[in-house]
Design a protein around this motif. Structure first.
Motif, short mmCIF file in Angstrom:
data_model
loop_
_atom_site.label_atom_id
_atom_site.label_comp_id
_atom_site.label_asym_id
_atom_site.label_seq_id
_atom_site.Cartn_x
_atom_site.Cartn_y
_atom_site.Cartn_z
N MET A 1 0.84 -1.19 0.00
CA MET A 1 0.00 0.00 0.00
C MET A 1 0.88 1.25 0.00
O MET A 1 1.87 1.30 0.70
CB MET A 1 -0.89 0.02 1.24
N THR A 2 0.46 2.22 -0.80
CA THR A 2 1.16 3.50 -0.86
C THR A 2 0.13 4.59 -0.59
O THR A 2 -0.83 4.72 -1.33
CB THR A 2 1.78 3.71 -2.26
N ARG A 5 -3.36 3.29 -0.46
CA ARG A 5 -3.91 2.57 -1.60
C ARG A 5 -2.94 1.48 -2.03
O ARG A 5 -1.75 1.56 -1.79
CB ARG A 5 -4.26 3.50 -2.75
N ALA A 7 -0.48 -0.78 -4.23
CA ALA A 7 0.53 -0.43 -5.23
C ALA A 7 -0.01 -0.75 -6.62
O ALA A 7 -0.78 -1.70 -6.80
CB ALA A 7 1.81 -1.21 -4.97
N TYR A 8 0.39 0.03 -7.60
CA TYR A 8 -0.09 -0.14 -8.97
C TYR A 8 0.08 -1.59 -9.44
O TYR A 8 -0.83 -2.18 -10.01
CB TYR A 8 0.64 0.81 -9.92
N SER A 9 1.23 -2.15 -9.20
CA SER A 9 1.52 -3.51 -9.67
C SER A 9 0.68 -4.57 -8.97
O SER A 9 0.62 -5.71 -9.42
CB SER A 9 3.01 -3.83 -9.48
N GLU A 10 0.03 -4.21 -7.87
CA GLU A 10 -0.79 -5.16 -7.11
C GLU A 10 -2.29 -5.01 -7.36
O GLU A 10 -3.09 -5.71 -6.76
CB GLU A 10 -0.50 -4.98 -5.61
N GLU A 16 -9.81 -2.01 -6.21
CA GLU A 16 -8.41 -1.57 -6.17
C GLU A 16 -8.08 -0.66 -7.34
O GLU A 16 -7.35 0.32 -7.19
CB GLU A 16 -7.48 -2.79 -6.15
N TRP A 20 -6.80 3.07 -6.66
CA TRP A 20 -5.51 3.52 -7.17
C TRP A 20 -5.70 4.72 -8.10
O TRP A 20 -4.99 5.72 -8.00
CB TRP A 20 -4.77 2.40 -7.91
N TYR A 24 -4.31 8.51 -7.65
CA TYR A 24 -3.44 9.13 -8.65
C TYR A 24 -4.02 10.47 -9.10
O TYR A 24 -3.30 11.47 -9.20
CB TYR A 24 -3.22 8.20 -9.86
N ARG A 99 1.87 1.32 -16.86
CA ARG A 99 1.52 2.35 -15.88
C ARG A 99 1.54 3.75 -16.49
O ARG A 99 0.63 4.56 -16.25
CB ARG A 99 2.46 2.28 -14.68
#
Length: 188
Positions: A1-2, A5, A7-10, A16, A20, A24, A99
């Protein structure tokens, strides 16, 4: 989580993806000065769209013109603020894009939301192109699905249009001319 939220790759689920993407977009608003009220934006994920990576769904408003601030006070039910719009994200596009391309798609849609909330409408005209350049995004989002019909300029071979179903442009292409060379259209 960043920042609360995933992570983009997750990103796996629609929730989700929405989380994300919303995060952003909030970052873009803060870092690049995009004038958008997110409390007036609803979010959804489309599993059906084939031609658009994302879209801003909004009401058609009388007298709305890009570049002219819309009088929200004059519209019944608006209470002096823009009516809500919906930012619809296409799952297949998210899965097809990297991304950087997905972030560009979101910035593109933010330009539409910003125009709509200010002017009551949006388009891809000169004001959109100028704002898109300032946000380092394309005027037209990258295709993520193969078009059934690809029309090119018969002279230079430049792409004129992609169509996913038969339409007048495909059926009557001899009546149309390319913007680049003024030549007839060729079906690839």
């Amino acid at each position: 989580m960043t920042g609360g939220r995933v992570a983009y790759s997750e990103v796996c689920t629609d929730d989700e993806l929405l989380s994300w993407s919303r995060g952003y977009c909030r970052d873009v608003r803060r870092e690049r000065g995009v004038d958008v009220r997110f409390d007036l934006v609803e979010w959804e994920v489309s599993h059906r769209a084939k031609r658009r990576a994302a879209a801003v769904k909004r009401p058609q408003l009388p007298e709305a013109r890009v570049g002219e601030r819309y009088d929200w006070d004059a519209l019944d039910g608006a209470e002096g603020r823009p009516l809500p719009c919906t930012l619809s994200l296409t799952r297949e596009a998210f899965e097809a894009f990297d991304r950087a391309e997905w972030e560009s798609t979101l910035r593109h849609e933010l330009v539409h939301v910003e125009q709509y909330q200010r002017d009551g409408t949006t388009d891809h005209g000169p004001a959109f192109r100028e704002r898109a350049a300032a946000l380092d995004t394309a005027v037209h989002c990258q295709a993520f699905a193969d078009a059934k019909y690809v029309l090119t300029c018969a002279t230079c071979g430049g792409l004129v249009a992609r169509r996913y179903r038969e339409c007048p442009l495909v059926r009557e292409r001899e009546r149309y001319r390319s913007d680049c060379c003024g030549a007839t259209l060729r079906l690839e």
